[in-house]
Design an enzyme around this catalytic site. Structure first.
Site, PDB file in Angstrom:
ATOM      1  N   HIS A   1      13.108 -16.277 -16.474  1.00  0.00           N
ATOM      2  CA  HIS A   1      13.878 -16.055 -15.248  1.00  0.00           C
ATOM      3  C   HIS A   1      14.361 -17.398 -14.707  1.00  0.00           C
ATOM      4  CE1 HIS A   1      11.265 -12.566 -15.703  1.00  0.00           C
ATOM      5  NE2 HIS A   1      12.072 -11.881 -14.903  1.00  0.00           N
TER       6      HIS A   1
ATOM      7  N   HIS B   1      18.962 -13.533 -13.386  1.00  0.00           N
ATOM      8  CA  HIS B   1      17.631 -13.243 -12.849  1.00  0.00           C
ATOM      9  C   HIS B   1      16.590 -13.214 -13.953  1.00  0.00           C
ATOM     10  CE1 HIS B   1      14.221 -11.145 -11.136  1.00  0.00           C
ATOM     11  NE2 HIS B   1      14.760 -11.202  -9.927  1.00  0.00           N
TER      12      HIS B   1
ATOM     13  N   GLU C   1      -6.865  -1.351   1.772  1.00  0.00           N
ATOM     14  CA  GLU C   1      -7.738  -1.558   0.618  1.00  0.00           C
ATOM     15  C   GLU C   1      -7.152  -2.570  -0.368  1.00  0.00           C
ATOM     16  OE1 GLU C   1      -8.300   2.665   2.138  1.00  0.00           O
ATOM     17  OE2 GLU C   1      -6.582   1.446   1.535  1.00  0.00           O
TER      18      GLU C   1
ATOM     19  N   HIS D   1     -11.190  12.887  -1.846  1.00  0.00           N
ATOM     20  CA  HIS D   1     -12.119  11.792  -1.591  1.00  0.00           C
ATOM     21  C   HIS D   1     -13.252  11.726  -2.614  1.00  0.00           C
ATOM     22  CE1 HIS D   1      -9.955  11.494   2.140  1.00  0.00           C
ATOM     23  NE2 HIS D   1     -10.790  10.619   2.668  1.00  0.00           N
TER      24      HIS D   1
END
Length: 662
Positions: free
Chosen positions: A26, A260, A410, A472
């Site tokens: 890149h 890019h 998290e 869960h």
């Protein structure tokens, strides 16, 4: 003397040459950010190429890691031990210059970046670590911890959700020594980003509580002034929005996605050389450019000045100075083994019947006074994960402390913890429900890849979680973590195993550990002291078959070990001799020598595994002819005990499965 632009053009030339030689990479980002990098590295960055690990250096992170030739160029030009031959082998096997910056490959690379958004999040962790260490060690007139964290990032980093998690928390903490640079070039791989990214980034970061400026990313004076202004704002992190042209200097490919993620092509490289006035062959840097970049003498002087400050600090605070050295070296306290041997023995003597999450909290409570480097935390679940204790003090960036409420973040939590571990001086651990380790998986993987010591506390480990239901209840998560190379996963079955697992995680210096813990209760069990070392090996014979060689080996983990022990008794009454093996860590067991593994899992003896998780994982231990008591469906919403029975986690089913393989 080389001009600023000429110095920046050295980055552009090296970047396009290395990408062209590799025919991969890149070039656009390093060419676009070269002017920003030149100002930062030559006028502001406090670092020493002769000692990349100097404790009080500024940290530089290239979050948009696809532009890796930017950092490799900077390291080479400023005098780090990264020779031109390494630049020439960019993206080749075993090169120091990997496709994305890899921690531990090239000196001066502070963290592995590539998965976008994690670099800026690591940067928040670095800056939080600097603040925490300063709170703990600095004294009036003795600022031995006093450095900045600088982060380069692109549009992709801002699009990734983890950057929202981390940058929001950074604003709450008021991390005044965190300065980020946004490469605002309006381009990603798919082209101009107007169709998919129209956020008002300035307002977004102001809303987070950041100090925000906007500059022309090719105007050295404006960049310099913005950095100076950012450094004066000590109660907020700073974002400098730099409007740049991707692939700056390329006549036909700049300002487009064509530069890019692909080499410019030989013809375009030649045209770019002319456009930039860079009249040198590929990989040739003139002496005046090297002289303009060389940071070794300045770095030596900065480190020598800090060493004098530290000597004065040590004279006045000798114990703190010794503690600082110990912690930055990653060493454990001198009495560590004596302390932990007694701690494990004490827990074993008590043999409490508690959930393993509660057993973990008991261990944390015992360890915390011995480990001032502990920095605990949880993603908004402290009362459920039981990750805090009475000796901890909550820290939010405004007041000193050693326990962090990360909020419902998290992924951000574990990526921040990676930055803390990389910074040095801290031992971070953080908790969440095991189910949400999926949100955090990429950060946990990066910890394993970088061999960093972080500890994940993952509670509510199975369908035994109960009434919250299948959203869960982790089924495949434990197996998924075990499959991450260099991740040690522990699922202990009693308080002694929990204590041993914690000690092993703290002592481990070459990677992360995950402690998978229960909401449901586990029985108290008193071990022979010989078991302590055996537990450390990941698996051991908990209960040997009576009356001769075993007919079958039952392997179990966590709360299901109790089922195995009870099934052993029932089988004994039927004349079946069963050995029970507790396997708290499959990863650790797999590293043992073959003789030990054979002593635990005797070759030729039929085997049955028992774990409230997916079954296929266990075939590596029981074989196709063995039995697996597990679960390959999602759970249900009901009390944990009801679910365990419903899904076959009963003594009767274990006995039935054993008999079926015999």
């Amino acid at each position: 003397m080389a001009t600023r632009r000429h110095l920046a053009n050295a980055i552009r030339a090296l970047s396009m040459d290395a990408v062209q030689k590799a025919n991969s990479g890149h070039p656009g980002a390093p060419m676009g950010m070269a002017d920003i990098a030149e100002v930062l590295w030559n006028d502001h960055l406090k670092h020493n190429p002769n000692n990349p690990n100097w404790a009080d250096r500024d940290r530089f992170i290239l979050s948009n890691g696809h532009g890796s030739m930017l950092i490799y160029s900077l390291l080479h030009l400023s005098g780090y031990d990264l020779p031109m031959d390494s630049i020439k082998t960019f993206r080749q096997l075993h090169s120091q210059c990997a496709g994305h910056p890899e921690y531990g490959y090239a000196p001066g690379v502070e963290t592995t970046t590539g998965p976008l958004g994690q670099g800026i999040t690591n940067g928040v962790g670095f800056a939080m670590a600097e603040k925490l260490m300063a709170d703990q060690f600095n004294k009036p007139g003795h600022d031995i911890v006093n450095h900045h964290t600088y982060v380069f990032m692109g549009d992709g980093c801002l699009m990734e959700g983890v950057s929202h998690e981390a940058c929001s928390l950074a604003g709450t903490w008021g991390l005044g020594k965190l300065i980020a640079f946004w490469d605002d070039n309006n381009i990603s791989i798919d082209g101009h980003i107007d169709g998919w990214y129209t956020d008002d980034t300035v307002k977004r970061f102001e809303a987070y509580g950041w100090h925000v400026q906007s500059v022309d990313g090719h105007d050295a004076d404006a960049i310099n002034a913005a950095i100076e202004a950012a450094k004066k704002v000590t109660d907020k992190p700073s974002l400098i929005c730099c409007k740049t042209i991707i692939g700056f200097g390329s006549p036909n490919k700049s300002a487009s996605h064509d530069c890019h993620g692909a080499a410019l092509g030989e013809e375009e490289v030649a045209l770019t050389r002319k456009e930039l006035g860079w009249d040198y062959e590929p990989f040739v840097i003139p002496e005046d450019v090297y002289a303009g970049w060389d940071a070794k003498a300045k770095g030596d002087a900065a480190e020598a000045e800090w060493n004098k400050k530290f000597d004065a600090y040590a004279a006045e605070y000798p114990e703190l100075a010794a503690e600082f050295k110990r912690r930055m070296a990653g060493e454990l306290p001198a009495d560590w083994k004596q302390f932990t041997d007694k701690m494990i023995a004490d827990f074993n003597d008590k043999a409490e019947s508690v959930a393993s999450r509660k057993a973990s909290q008991n261990v944390i409570t015992a360890l915390a006074p011995e480990l001032p480097e502990f920095i605990g935390g949880s993603a908004d679940l402290t009362g459920s994960n039981l990750t805090s204790c009475s000796s901890f003090k909550h820290v939010s960036g405004k007041e000193p402390g050693n326990y962090i409420s990360y909020g419902v973040r998290e992924f951000g939590m574990y990526a921040i913890m990676n930055g803390m571990a990389l910074h040095g001086g801290l031992l971070p651990y953080g908790g969440t429900f095991h189910m949400f380790s999926d949100y955090a998986k990429s950060a946990l993987r990066m910890a394993a890849l970088m061999k960093q010591r972080i500890i994940a506390i993952l509670t509510h480990d199975s369908i035994g979680q109960g009434e919250d239901g299948p959203t869960h209840q982790p089924i495949e998560n434990t197996a998924g973590l075990r499959y991450i190379p260099n991740m040690d996963v522990w699922r202990p079955s009693d308080e002694t195993e929990v204590a041993v697992a914690w000690v092993a995680a703290v002592e481990r210096k070459d990677g992360p550990s995950s402690l998978v813990l229960s909401r449901q209760g586990i029985p108290g069990r008193k071990h022979d002291t010989a078991d302590f070392e055996a537990i450390r090996k990941g698996a051991y014979v908990l209960s040997e078959a009576e009356g001769g060689a075993a007919d079958v080996i039952i392997i179990a983990t966590g709360s299901e070990v109790d089922l195995a022990v009870k099934a052993q008794e029932e089988l004994k009454a039927d004349g079946v001799k069963a050995r029970v093996v507790s396997m708290p860590s499959t990863n650790v067991f797999d590293r043992q020598d073959q003789a030990y593994k054979d002593s635990v899992l005797t070759p030729g003896v039929k085997r049955v595994s028992v774990e409230a998780g997916v079954t296929d994982f266990w075939r590596k231990y029981v074989g196709l002819e063995g039995g697996v008591v597990g679960i390959d469906t999602f759970g249900e919403s009901a009390p944990g005990g009801v679910l365990m029975k419903h899904f076959g986690f009963t003594v009767e089913n274990v006995v039935k499965t054993v008999k079926s393989v015999l």
